[in-house]
Design a protein around this motif. Structure first.
Motif, PDB file in Angstrom:
ATOM      1  N   LEU A  12      41.505  50.349  45.957  1.00 22.75           N
ATOM      2  CA  LEU A  12      40.524  49.273  46.116  1.00 22.75           C
ATOM      3  C   LEU A  12      39.487  49.303  44.996  1.00 22.75           C
ATOM      4  N   GLN A  13      39.139  50.490  44.528  1.00 22.56           N
ATOM      5  CA  GLN A  13      38.201  50.588  43.408  1.00 22.56           C
ATOM      6  C   GLN A  13      38.823  50.019  42.137  1.00 22.56           C
ATOM      7  N   LYS A  14      40.111  50.255  41.930  1.00 16.25           N
ATOM      8  CA  LYS A  14      40.805  49.704  40.767  1.00 16.25           C
ATOM      9  C   LYS A  14      40.861  48.184  40.849  1.00 16.25           C
ATOM     10  N   ILE A  15      41.105  47.658  42.061  1.00 20.50           N
ATOM     11  CA  ILE A  15      41.112  46.205  42.247  1.00 20.50           C
ATOM     12  C   ILE A  15      39.736  45.633  41.939  1.00 20.50           C
ATOM     13  N   ASN A  16      38.713  46.294  42.435  1.00 18.78           N
ATOM     14  CA  ASN A  16      37.334  45.871  42.192  1.00 18.78           C
ATOM     15  C   ASN A  16      37.029  45.844  40.691  1.00 18.78           C
ATOM     16  N   ASN A  17      37.381  46.907  39.984  1.00 20.00           N
ATOM     17  CA  ASN A  17      37.116  46.985  38.545  1.00 20.00           C
ATOM     18  C   ASN A  17      37.901  45.932  37.765  1.00 20.00           C
ATOM     19  N   GLN A  18      39.141  45.681  38.195  1.00 21.67           N
ATOM     20  CA  GLN A  18      39.974  44.709  37.495  1.00 21.67           C
ATOM     21  C   GLN A  18      39.402  43.301  37.615  1.00 21.67           C
ATOM     22  N   LEU A  19      39.027  42.899  38.825  1.00 15.40           N
ATOM     23  CA  LEU A  19      38.520  41.544  39.034  1.00 15.40           C
ATOM     24  C   LEU A  19      37.160  41.345  38.369  1.00 15.40           C
ATOM     25  N   LEU A  20      36.269  42.310  38.527  1.00 16.15           N
ATOM     26  CA  LEU A  20      34.943  42.186  37.899  1.00 16.15           C
ATOM     27  C   LEU A  20      35.037  42.291  36.381  1.00 16.15           C
ATOM     28  N   GLY A  21      35.992  43.079  35.896  1.00 20.71           N
ATOM     29  CA  GLY A  21      36.166  43.191  34.457  1.00 20.71           C
ATOM     30  C   GLY A  21      36.787  41.947  33.838  1.00 20.71           C
ATOM     31  N   THR A  22      37.681  41.271  34.586  1.00 23.02           N
ATOM     32  CA  THR A  22      38.343  40.072  34.073  1.00 23.02           C
ATOM     33  C   THR A  22      37.439  38.848  34.166  1.00 23.02           C
ATOM     34  N   TYR A  23      36.666  38.748  35.264  1.00 20.94           N
ATOM     35  CA  TYR A  23      35.792  37.587  35.471  1.00 20.94           C
ATOM     36  C   TYR A  23      34.360  38.056  35.763  1.00 20.94           C
ATOM     37  N   PRO A  24      33.698  38.683  34.782  1.00 22.48           N
ATOM     38  CA  PRO A  24      32.346  39.212  35.035  1.00 22.48           C
ATOM     39  C   PRO A  24      31.294  38.128  35.282  1.00 22.48           C
ATOM     40  N   ASP A  25      31.496  36.947  34.688  1.00 21.84           N
ATOM     41  CA  ASP A  25      30.510  35.878  34.840  1.00 21.84           C
ATOM     42  C   ASP A  25      30.831  34.946  36.009  1.00 21.84           C
ATOM     43  N   GLN A  26      32.036  35.050  36.556  1.00 20.61           N
ATOM     44  CA  GLN A  26      32.453  34.143  37.630  1.00 20.61           C
ATOM     45  C   GLN A  26      32.425  34.817  39.006  1.00 20.61           C
ATOM     46  N   ILE A  27      32.637  36.146  39.050  1.00 18.32           N
ATOM     47  CA  ILE A  27      32.636  36.882  40.315  1.00 18.32           C
ATOM     48  C   ILE A  27      31.408  37.786  40.353  1.00 18.32           C
ATOM     49  N   SER A  28      30.635  37.663  41.420  1.00 16.11           N
ATOM     50  CA  SER A  28      29.403  38.456  41.535  1.00 16.11           C
ATOM     51  C   SER A  28      29.641  39.802  42.215  1.00 16.11           C
ATOM     52  N   LYS A  40      46.030  47.705  58.749  1.00 15.15           N
ATOM     53  CA  LYS A  40      45.416  47.747  57.421  1.00 15.15           C
ATOM     54  C   LYS A  40      45.423  46.367  56.766  1.00 15.15           C
ATOM     55  N   GLU A  41      46.540  45.674  56.901  1.00 18.35           N
ATOM     56  CA  GLU A  41      46.689  44.398  56.218  1.00 18.35           C
ATOM     57  C   GLU A  41      45.913  43.268  56.888  1.00 18.35           C
ATOM     58  N   ASP A  42      45.205  43.570  57.981  1.00 14.44           N
ATOM     59  CA  ASP A  42      44.307  42.599  58.606  1.00 14.44           C
ATOM     60  C   ASP A  42      42.873  42.729  58.101  1.00 14.44           C
ATOM     61  N   ILE A  43      42.643  43.639  57.161  1.00 17.57           N
ATOM     62  CA  ILE A  43      41.303  43.841  56.615  1.00 17.57           C
ATOM     63  C   ILE A  43      41.071  42.841  55.481  1.00 17.57           C
ATOM     64  N   ARG A  44      40.041  42.033  55.611  1.00 16.55           N
ATOM     65  CA  ARG A  44      39.759  40.968  54.642  1.00 16.55           C
ATOM     66  C   ARG A  44      38.940  41.507  53.464  1.00 16.55           C
ATOM     67  N   ILE A  45      39.344  41.113  52.264  1.00 18.74           N
ATOM     68  CA  ILE A  45      38.612  41.452  51.039  1.00 18.74           C
ATOM     69  C   ILE A  45      38.070  40.153  50.450  1.00 18.74           C
ATOM     70  N   SER A  46      36.789  40.139  50.107  1.00 18.53           N
ATOM     71  CA  SER A  46      36.139  38.919  49.620  1.00 18.53           C
ATOM     72  C   SER A  46      35.634  39.112  48.201  1.00 18.53           C
ATOM     73  N   ALA A  47      36.026  38.187  47.319  1.00 20.73           N
ATOM     74  CA  ALA A  47      35.503  38.140  45.952  1.00 20.73           C
ATOM     75  C   ALA A  47      34.497  36.992  45.893  1.00 20.73           C
ATOM     76  N   TYR A  48      33.203  37.308  45.909  1.00 19.63           N
ATOM     77  CA  TYR A  48      32.158  36.283  45.943  1.00 19.63           C
ATOM     78  C   TYR A  48      31.975  35.667  44.564  1.00 19.63           C
ATOM     79  N   LEU A  49      31.820  34.349  44.558  1.00  9.30           N
ATOM     80  CA  LEU A  49      31.821  33.583  43.317  1.00  9.30           C
ATOM     81  C   LEU A  49      30.420  33.192  42.861  1.00  9.30           C
ATOM     82  N   ARG A  50      30.240  33.245  41.552  1.00  9.93           N
ATOM     83  CA  ARG A  50      29.040  32.679  40.944  1.00  9.93           C
ATOM     84  C   ARG A  50      29.287  31.235  40.519  1.00  9.93           C
ATOM     85  N   THR A  51      30.499  30.999  40.041  1.00  8.47           N
ATOM     86  CA  THR A  51      30.832  29.692  39.498  1.00  8.47           C
ATOM     87  C   THR A  51      31.103  28.679  40.609  1.00  8.47           C
ATOM     88  N   MET A  52      30.815  27.402  40.297  1.00  9.89           N
ATOM     89  CA  MET A  52      31.132  26.313  41.229  1.00  9.89           C
ATOM     90  C   MET A  52      32.206  25.399  40.645  1.00  9.89           C
TER      91      MET A  52
END
Length: 291
Positions: free
Chosen positions: A128-144, A48-60
């Motif tokens: 994983l859905q909670k992680i997704n909501n947390q990251l997108l909710g905290t950085y909506p303009d930086q993470i796509s 399980k811990e070998d599964i990669r999760i990617s947060a794609y960025l808008r910001t540079m």
């Protein structure tokens, strides 16, 4: 009385030795099953811990990226947090066997991302859905977007849960069988001492006087049996880890110590309970019933 006890002790020595050997082998088999179960769980968690999760960025902006990376790294679910720029993204793309676009495109179309691996306890749909909501909710303009192989996650969880439950049921059944076998082994060993127990009672010895040395002997035999079984299991684990190096990667000293401790408690506990029950049983029987 003392001389009688010494003589009887010599006569019953063989039965105690057979009992120790028998209990040791049974505890060893129980320990092997426990070790396999713990390693099955560890292998599942490792996969399980070998599964990669990617947060794609808008910001540079590098400072913003570093801030997001630090934010993720402080969370209890995240491990191995890494910033993936376009060059690293391309290298990962090519490493996965995908077709190289250099002959078609003159630019790199892959987005930058912050990749991380989640702890096994968080590798389920809801977490994983909670992680997704947390990251997108905290950085909506930086993470796509947050992506991970959903089908693989669901499949791994389903298979792990199914095999885990099946193995646990089998382990419980075997544990019950092992306990019964150990109990019968000790009771059989005590059967050879039934006349000694009854004779001591007939000459005026109290129940406590008779049971106390028997209980102490049971504890000592349980410790010896458990020690032999633990030693055999330890040697087996060392051999297996040398033969299969991947087992060293999932080696958990705390779980192994818990397993050894469980074997010790079971060995001493069943030995004491079975011995005490047998002694009390023979004390209650009439002399003619011992034949």
């Amino acid at each position: 009385m003392a001389q009688f006890g010494k003589g009887s002790s010599k006569r019953s020595k063989a039965s105690y030795i057979y009992s120790i050997i028998g209990v040791s082998l049974i505890l060893f088999l129980l320990g092997v099953m426990g070790w396999i179960f713990l390693n099955f769980r560890q292998v599942g968690n490792s996969f399980k811990e070998d599964i990669r999760i990617s947060a794609y960025l808008r910001t540079m902006n590098k400072d913003t990226i570093a801030q997001i990376q630090q934010f993720i790294a402080t969370k209890p679910y995240a491990k191995k947090v890494e910033y993936i720029d376009k060059e690293k993204a391309k290298a990962l793309w090519n490493k996965d066997g995908n077709e190289d676009w250099d002959k078609i495109l003159d630019y790199n179309p892959l987005p930058e991302s912050i990749d991380f691996y989640a702890n096994a306890d968080y590798l389920d749909k809801d977490s994983l859905q909670k992680i997704n909501n947390q990251l997108l909710g905290t950085y909506p303009d930086q993470i796509s977007d947050i992506t991970y192989p959903q089908t693989l996650v669901n499949t791994v969880n389903e298979k792990t849960k199914t095999f885990g439950v099946a193995f646990l049921v089998v382990a419980i059944i075997l544990c019950i069988i092992v306990i019964v076998i150990i109990d019968n082994t000790i009771r059989l060993a005590m059967f050879s001492n039934r006349f000694l127990i009854k004779t001591m009672q007939m000459v005026g010895a109290t129940r406590q006087f008779i049971t106390k040395p028997m209980d102490i002997r049971a504890v000592i035999n349980g410790l010896i049996s458990s020690g032999i079984a633990i030693l055999l299991l330890f040697l087996l684990i060392q051999w297996a880890e040398n033969w299969i190096p991947q087992l060293k990667a999932i080696h958990d000293l705390q779980l192994n110590l818990m397993l050894f401790g469980g074997m010790l408690v079971i060995g001493v506990g069943i030995s004491l309970i079975s011995t005490h029950r047998s002694v009390v049983k023979y004390l209650k029987l009439k002399l003619d019933d011992l034949y």
